[in-house]
Design an enzyme around this catalytic site. Structure first.
Site, PDB file in Angstrom:
ATOM      1  CG  ASN A 296      40.766  29.648  45.597  1.00 42.92           C
ATOM      2  OD1 ASN A 296      41.528  29.223  44.733  1.00 42.92           O
ATOM      3  ND2 ASN A 296      39.956  30.652  45.384  1.00 42.92           N
TER       4      ASN A 296
ATOM      5  CD  GLU B  76      42.361  33.820  35.435  1.00 43.31           C
ATOM      6  OE1 GLU B  76      41.878  33.058  36.278  1.00 43.31           O
ATOM      7  OE2 GLU B  76      41.886  33.982  34.313  1.00 43.31           O
TER       8      GLU B  76
ATOM      9  CB  CYS C  24      40.139  35.274  43.723  1.00 47.28           C
ATOM     10  SG  CYS C  24      39.231  34.527  42.363  1.00 47.28           S
TER      11      CYS C  24
ATOM     12  CD  GLU D 241      43.504  31.932  31.718  1.00 51.50           C
ATOM     13  OE1 GLU D 241      42.938  30.838  31.821  1.00 51.50           O
ATOM     14  OE2 GLU D 241      44.605  32.181  32.247  1.00 51.50           O
TER      15      GLU D 241
END
Ligand code: NAD
Length: 489
Positions: A155, A253, A287, A467
């Site tokens: 993405n 993630e 996301c 992160e």
């Protein structure tokens, strides 16, 4: 037709299989390049190169590592237009979005971690023994972990690729990275840039190919100590299961279904355009997009009217056109998934208040491309599948609520916990709600204002670990305590 290659030990390497995967331009639906159909043999070669490079890179002074990584950032910034065009052609996003935001942010990832390593400190504790006169200084070493496997999605291709690679390299690890097979192009260009910047051979290796072949081989390779993955929740679960028996360090993630909470005192005048952007930026394929909009019933009708009006003004079309707001969907398969959710929404009793199909007035060049209108669905129960499963496209549902407790309960009512945004003038209330929402990030009266120093990641099925900033520095290093005894007398 361009043929991409792996980037291993600074060499362009063709796949051991001799096979190639098609790379499509989503805006036209045409195949325009081929990427290596890599497999475990290519991964083994890349891991060997990364292992061979590790002793020298991990002991290279931070200032030297920093200089090389900054050079990479400079080179990327100089070629931002070229990378933006390539990213847009490969992914379908508007060129302007890639040029103004994503490619500059990819360079910023390198710049941030390249400079962060110049200012690190570590803890030291003075310790007194209770039973003897012994004293000690306990200090903490943070050492690179070895070969890092970095696997990224389609993405935000280069942005998320560099989000992983930059901190891993800055902290002295060597890397075997795999971009998505759907969007491999800018990762391929990036290898060339690293070679020009004289990143030593083997420090970064890029292997292309399918997840179950290349990705799985990276995760399974015994010499890969650390895996950083961004992608779907079910892929994350497969990676976690494969990595667990080998005790690899993992950062995952994963997916999201983020709530946008609009309170009764929202300043809609200033908030509306950002809320619309949070729904449809990058075709909703971020996301962090807010795909469930929860609105206090006192403002529900007004909000729906204005949100739908504003959504209708978005221009869907050729990603290369400067005035395009919403580009193409990344693949035919993904477009079909989005369409299936719009059909499901209708079955679940929802009403398509805006959009819902393929835009009609596409330019000639884009007639066979993969497009979907910005789509707003109303009238759904907040716990139905459409409102709780990740669609990852330009589709949002709007739901009413009566109390702020109810809004928080709806926000928390999915398996995901990645992000949320709250829109209100009452900041005390916003703090209280933020503390109760189960997500890794909560924005108040803003969206996607990212700061690389902040921890980033998700709760529940949206991921494991964080992160960004100090969290990335810790994730990519192994912590060691050294205890130095001494006597004071
Ligand atoms: P995906 O899980 O299908 O693929 C991601 C990467 O994993 C690709 O490179 C793929 O080739 C690889 N892969 C697939 N199967 C694998 C396996 N068995 N072993 C190892 N690697 C494998 O995800 P996608 O469709 O590319 O991306 C969309 C998803 O990513 C969405 O769910 C989205 O929410 C998520 N995402 C999350 C974040 C975040 O920061 N949390 C950011 C961006 C995207």
């Amino acid at each position: 037709m361009t043929r991409l290659t792996h980037f291993i030990a600074n060499q362009d390497v063709v796949p051991a299989s001799g096979a190639w995967l098609p790379v499509y331009e989503p805006a036209t639906g045409t195949r325009y390049a081929e990427a290596p159909d890599g497999d475990a043999r290519d991964v083994a070669m890349a891991v060997d190169a990364a292992r061979a490079a590790f002793p020298a890179w991990s002991t290279t002074p931070a200032a030297t590592r920093s200089r090389i990584l900054l050079d990479i950032a400079d080179r990327l910034e100089r070629r931002v237009a070229e990378f933006a065009q390539a990213e847009s052609r490969d992914q379908g996003k508007p060129v302007a979005l890639a040029r103004d935001l994503e490619i500059p942010r990819a360079a910023a990832n390198f710049r941030y971690f390249a400079t962060k390593i110049l200012h690190e400190s570590t803890e030291c504790f003075r310790t007194d023994s209770l039973t003897s006169g012994d004293r000690a200084l306990n200090y903490v070493l943070r050492q690179p972990r070895g070969v890092v496997g970095a696997i990224s999605p389609w993405n935000l291709p280069l942005y998320l690729f560099t989000w992983k690679i930059a901190p891993a390299l800055a902290t002295g690890n060597t890397v075997v990275a795999k971009p998505s097979e759907i969007t491999p192009y800018t990762a391929w260009m990036f290898g060339e840039l690293c070679r020009e910047a004289k990143l030593p051979a083997g420090v970064l290796n890029i292997v292309h190919g399918l997840g179950p072949k290349v990705g799985q081989a990276i995760v399974a390779h015994p010499a890969v100590t650390t895996i950083t993955f961004t992608g779907g929740t079910s892929t994350g679960a497969a990676i976690a299961a494969a990595a667990a028996p080998h005790f690899k360090k993992l950062s995952l993630e994963l997916g999201g279904k983020n709530a946008t909470i609009v309170c009764e005192d929202v300043d809609l005048e200033s908030a509306l355009s950002t809320i619309v952007r949070s729904a449809f930026q990058n075709q909703g394929e971020i996301c962090l997009c807010g795909s469930r909009i929860l609105v206090h019933r006192a403002r529900l009708k007004e909000f729906c009217d204005r949100f739908i009006d504003e959504s209708r003004t978005l221009k869907v079309g050729d990603p290369t056109a400067p005035d395009t707001d919403v580009g193409a969907i990344v693949s035919r398969q993904h477009l079909e998934k989005i369409q299936s959710y719009v059909a499901l929404a209708k079955l679940e009793g929802g009403k398509v208040a805006c959009g819902g199909g393929v835009p009609r007035l596409l330019p000639e060049r884009c007639r066979n491309g993969w497009f979907h209108e910005p789509t707003v669905i109303v009238g759904l129960a907040p716990n139905c599948r459409t409102a709780t499963e990740e669609i990852f496209g330009p589709v949002v549902s709007i739901h009413g609520y009566d109390t702020h407790g109810e809004a928080v309960a709806i926000a928390n009512g999915t398996r995901y916990g990645l992000a949320a945004s709250i829109w209100t003038r009452d900041i005390d209330r916003a703090h209280r709600m933020a503390a109760k929402i189960d997500s890794g990030v909560v924005w108040i009266n803003t969206w996607m204002l990212r700061d690389l120093r902040t921890p980033f990641g998700g709760m529940k099925d949206s991921g494991v670990g964080r992160e960004g900033g100090d969290d990335a520095m810790r994730f990519f290093t192994e912590t060691k305590n050294v205890c130095v005894g001494f006597r004071e007398s």
